[in-house]
Design a protein around this motif. Structure first.
Motif, short mmCIF file in Angstrom:
data_model
loop_
_atom_site.label_atom_id
_atom_site.label_comp_id
_atom_site.label_asym_id
_atom_site.label_seq_id
_atom_site.Cartn_x
_atom_site.Cartn_y
_atom_site.Cartn_z
N PRO A 149 21.16 -7.49 7.92
CA PRO A 149 20.56 -6.85 6.75
C PRO A 149 19.25 -6.16 7.13
O PRO A 149 18.51 -6.64 7.99
N GLU A 150 18.98 -5.03 6.48
CA GLU A 150 17.69 -4.38 6.68
C GLU A 150 16.97 -4.24 5.34
O GLU A 150 17.51 -3.70 4.38
N VAL A 151 15.72 -4.70 5.32
CA VAL A 151 14.77 -4.41 4.25
C VAL A 151 13.67 -3.59 4.91
O VAL A 151 12.93 -4.09 5.75
N ASP A 152 13.60 -2.32 4.57
CA ASP A 152 12.73 -1.38 5.28
C ASP A 152 11.31 -1.45 4.73
O ASP A 152 11.05 -1.05 3.58
N VAL A 153 10.39 -1.96 5.55
CA VAL A 153 8.97 -2.08 5.20
C VAL A 153 8.14 -1.75 6.44
O VAL A 153 8.66 -1.79 7.55
N PRO A 154 6.85 -1.40 6.30
CA PRO A 154 6.10 -1.24 5.06
C PRO A 154 6.30 0.12 4.40
O PRO A 154 6.01 0.28 3.22
N GLY A 155 6.80 1.13 5.15
CA GLY A 155 7.13 2.41 4.53
C GLY A 155 8.49 2.34 3.87
O GLY A 155 9.13 1.28 3.80
N HIS A 156 8.96 3.47 3.36
CA HIS A 156 10.29 3.55 2.73
C HIS A 156 10.46 2.49 1.63
O HIS A 156 11.55 1.94 1.46
N SER A 157 9.42 2.22 0.89
CA SER A 157 9.45 1.10 -0.07
C SER A 157 9.29 1.54 -1.52
O SER A 157 8.89 0.76 -2.39
N MET A 158 9.61 2.79 -1.83
CA MET A 158 9.37 3.30 -3.18
C MET A 158 10.17 2.57 -4.24
O MET A 158 9.69 2.35 -5.35
N ALA A 159 11.39 2.16 -3.93
CA ALA A 159 12.20 1.44 -4.91
C ALA A 159 11.56 0.09 -5.25
O ALA A 159 11.54 -0.32 -6.42
N ALA A 160 11.03 -0.59 -4.24
CA ALA A 160 10.34 -1.87 -4.48
C ALA A 160 9.05 -1.65 -5.27
O ALA A 160 8.73 -2.43 -6.18
N ILE A 161 8.33 -0.59 -4.95
CA ILE A 161 7.07 -0.29 -5.64
C ILE A 161 7.32 0.12 -7.09
O ILE A 161 6.54 -0.21 -7.98
N ALA A 162 8.44 0.84 -7.33
CA ALA A 162 8.79 1.19 -8.71
C ALA A 162 9.00 -0.08 -9.54
O ALA A 162 8.66 -0.12 -10.73
N ALA A 163 9.54 -1.11 -8.90
CA ALA A 163 9.77 -2.38 -9.61
C ALA A 163 8.49 -3.18 -9.74
O ALA A 163 8.23 -3.79 -10.80
N TYR A 164 7.68 -3.17 -8.69
CA TYR A 164 6.44 -3.96 -8.67
C TYR A 164 5.32 -3.08 -8.11
O TYR A 164 5.02 -3.12 -6.90
N PRO A 165 4.66 -2.27 -8.95
CA PRO A 165 3.66 -1.31 -8.49
C PRO A 165 2.48 -1.93 -7.73
O PRO A 165 1.85 -1.24 -6.92
N TYR A 166 2.19 -3.21 -7.95
CA TYR A 166 1.05 -3.84 -7.29
C TYR A 166 1.22 -3.92 -5.77
O TYR A 166 0.25 -4.18 -5.04
N LEU A 167 2.44 -3.66 -5.28
CA LEU A 167 2.70 -3.77 -3.84
C LEU A 167 2.05 -2.67 -3.02
O LEU A 167 1.85 -2.81 -1.81
N SER A 168 1.72 -1.53 -3.64
CA SER A 168 1.17 -0.40 -2.90
C SER A 168 -0.35 -0.35 -3.02
O SER A 168 -0.95 -1.08 -3.83
N CYS A 169 -0.97 0.51 -2.24
CA CYS A 169 -2.42 0.69 -2.34
C CYS A 169 -2.81 1.37 -3.65
O CYS A 169 -3.81 1.02 -4.28
N THR A 170 -2.02 2.36 -4.08
CA THR A 170 -2.36 3.12 -5.28
C THR A 170 -1.99 2.40 -6.57
O THR A 170 -2.55 2.68 -7.64
N LYS A 171 -1.02 1.49 -6.50
CA LYS A 171 -0.58 0.68 -7.65
C LYS A 171 -0.24 1.55 -8.87
O LYS A 171 -0.53 1.20 -10.02
#
Length: 624
Positions: free
Chosen positions: A260-282
């Protein structure tokens, strides 16, 4: 009498050719006298419970394609055997196969090897064995043959990206079936990216409630309209944990390990859309990307992101999030690796973030790239605590990685060479040879994509580069990114025949490589793919059109990947055929409003696509 003898000799020769069409090419294969004819009276033997499963698979094939219902017992005319005393030559994935007038014997040390012997047996049978319904009037003969076979590499992989386009559970199983026909043993499952999060994480329900869905968009990926506030997110899907377990079981029964691949720390827009606190800009307005252009690429690996799609390496909540994700993934996937991406991570938002700058100061970091090394080490600690090893793209070298990390070299072979020399295990999967989403032939025929990779170039690949200790090269992999691949049949079209070339490279001895021999086997498998209703490309039949300038004149150069294909062309607004000008050498293109038309023929019959290029189109190809 003479006619009967002629037909007998012709039959034997036909069977002999049949025997030499196996992909990947076996280590040793010898034609021997005779052939075994499978009939209603044929029995199948299996010497234990593990070989019984493979015998049942073969019986199911015979029932579907031939209408036969052979009895399975301890010993039979077609015998599947797990060796009581291991054959030291063939290892864990090898097998021996012998077919005579009396029957067929396949033996292996492990179930995986027996399964691969079964795949070779299927390829020895007429192409109709791949049919989805009973074929009438087929003689189910196995040619007399003796095979000793085992793989060159232990890692023989294909990657399927299910983020850009979601593929159903049935689609994934179909892709696994496609793989195992050619002895691939690893499915790299790219489950998350900017365009969709595809695996259920029960402790983080928004990942699939929000991250698995995006607005519906038509058109070329990268040219689509941005999602709008309030627009319904109707396109997507995800795999429940039960779906994942079912697919893993299906793969395991066929000798395939799923990474399985979970692509981090880049390529994470789908995760950030679900949980905006994960990014710097939130940014709470972050949405799962439907294929819009959200980056500016400068070449040489340099780029700038317009939208923050990167996890914040300075926020402890990010590591708490990842711990939850990897806890559930580690429990689902039994293999030792979890792929964590690490590629194309834009660090511009990190440079501006106070938390990231404070962390750099605290850790005495002088370059922002070191934050990625810090992030990856934290992720590796999480994985190791769950009994897993970190696997990532070659960017994980940036900022430093631990000695236990395993690397996939995708930006050419350089990263893999560097990592192997540092003592890291490496999977070679360079875009220059193994990116199956790249255009396969003439750019005006296949749908546009940003690079071309012809079959012959793929076949020229070798995972072990000069100066590298082979013990660090686990093997190789072909990668199928799916920005432009919306259906499983088109996924097959883009995968094959280039994956057949990779199958030879990853399995067969290096010194057995022979382009002309491979293409003959490939063409036999075109027919088998037709019987299986499996997608594939025939771009190898199309002409190659290049252009150059000499003394101010435009020169056209035509060619073909195949030695026995003739190329014909016209520049007088007539349609080319095999009575037009036959290409023999580069020629000048007149300085006029002409159209070059090119066609390929074999034995007087058209075989490739018609290629049509105006003079200005040719000029654009100068220097390429």
């Amino acid at each position: 009498m003479k006619k009967t003898l002629f037909l007998l000799v012709l039959s034997i020769l036909t069977l002999d050719v049949f025997a030499q069409n196996i992909i990947p090419k076996p280590v040793e294969i010898k034609n021997i006298a005779g052939a075994y004819n499978i009939t209603a009276a044929t029995t199948i033997g299996a010497n234990n419970a593990e070989s019984q499963k493979i015998a049942e698979m073969f019986a199911a094939k015979l029932q579907k394609a031939a209408g036969l219902t052979p009895k399975i017992q301890k010993t039979g005319a077609i015998q599947f055997t797990i060796n009581a005393t291991p054959n030291t030559i063939i290892g864990n994935e090898g097998y021996t196969l012998e077919a005579t007038n009396a029957g067929v014997k396949i033996a292996a040390n492990k179930p995986a090897g027996l399964f691969y012997g079964f795949q070779s047996l299927l390829q020895l049978l007429p192409k109709e064995i791949e049919s989805k319904s009973v074929s009438k009037g087929v003689k189910w003969n196995v040619p007399g043959v003796k095979v000793v076979d085992y793989p060159r590499f232990g890692w023989r992989g294909l990657m399927l990206d299910v983020s850009r386009h979601f593929f159903s559970k049935a689609d994934v199983k179909r892709y696994i079936d496609d793989m195992v026909r050619y002895k691939f043993n690893t499915l790299h499952w790219h489950l998350t990216d900017d365009n969709g999060w595809r695996v259920e994480i029960k402790s983080l329900p928004k990942l699939t409630e929000v991250g698995a869905w995006r607005v519906a968009r038509d058109g070329h990926f990268g040219d689509r309209k941005d999602p709008q506030d309030g627009e319904p997110t109707s396109y997507g899907g995800f795999y429940t944990q039960d779906d994942v377990r079912e697919i893993i079981k299906y793969a395991d029964e066929r000798g395939v390990t799923i990474i399985p691949e979970v692509d981090v720390p880049g390529h994470s827009m789908a995760a950030i859309a679900a949980y905006p606190y994960l990014s710097c800009t939130k940014d709470p307005k972050t949405k799962v990307n439907p294929g819009t252009n959200f980056a500016e690429w400068y070449g040489g690996g340099k780029f700038r992101m317009f939208i923050d799609n990167t996890l914040n390496p300075s926020d402890e909540k990010v590591y708490e999030f990842l711990d939850k994700v990897f806890t559930e993934l580690a429990a689902l996937f039994p293999n030792k690796y979890i792929h964590v991406g690490g590629d194309e991570c834009y660090k511009g938002f990190w440079e501006k973030d106070p938390g990231c700058q404070a962390l750099m100061k605290k850790m005495n970091m002088h370059e922002v790239e070191q934050l990625q090394g810090y992030f990856m080490k934290r992720v590796e600690t999480i994985l190791n605590a769950k009994g897993k090893k970190l696997l990532g793209w070659d960017e994980i070298l940036e900022g430093g990685i631990s000695p236990t990390a395993t690397l996939m070299s995708w930006r050419g072979v350089k990263g893999g060479i560097e990592a192997a020399k540092m003592g890291h295990d490496v999977v070679m999967t360079p875009s220059t040879f193994a990116y199956l989403d790249y255009n396969q032939g003439e750019a005006t025929i296949d749908p546009p994509i940003y690079a071309t990779l012809r079959l012959s170039k793929t076949y020229s690949f070798d995972p072990v580069q000069e100066g590298v200790d082979p013990k660090y090269i686990l093997g190789g992999q072909g990668n199928l990114w799916t920005e432009q691949i919306p259906t499983i049949r088109y996924a097959e079209y883009m995968t094959f025949p280039r994956a057949w070339a990779l199958a030879d490279i990853f399995w067969s001895p290096k010194d057995s490589k022979d382009w002309n021999n491979f293409t003959k086997r490939m063409e036999a498998h075109f027919e088998r793919a037709d019987a299986a209703e499996m997608g594939y490309s025939k771009a190898v039949y199309d002409a190659i059109v290049k252009a150059s300038e000499k003394d101010g004149k435009l020169i056209a150069e035509l060619g073909s990947e195949l030695a026995d294909v003739d190329v014909y062309y016209t520049m007088d607004d007539t349609m080319p055929d095999n009575f037009s000008t036959k290409y023999t050498q580069p020629f000048e293109v007149p300085d006029a409003q002409i159209t070059l038309r090119v066609a390929t023929y074999r034995n007087g019959k058209p075989i490739g696509h018609l290629i049509t290029l105006k003079r200005e189109d040719l000029k654009k190809r100068v220097g390429r």
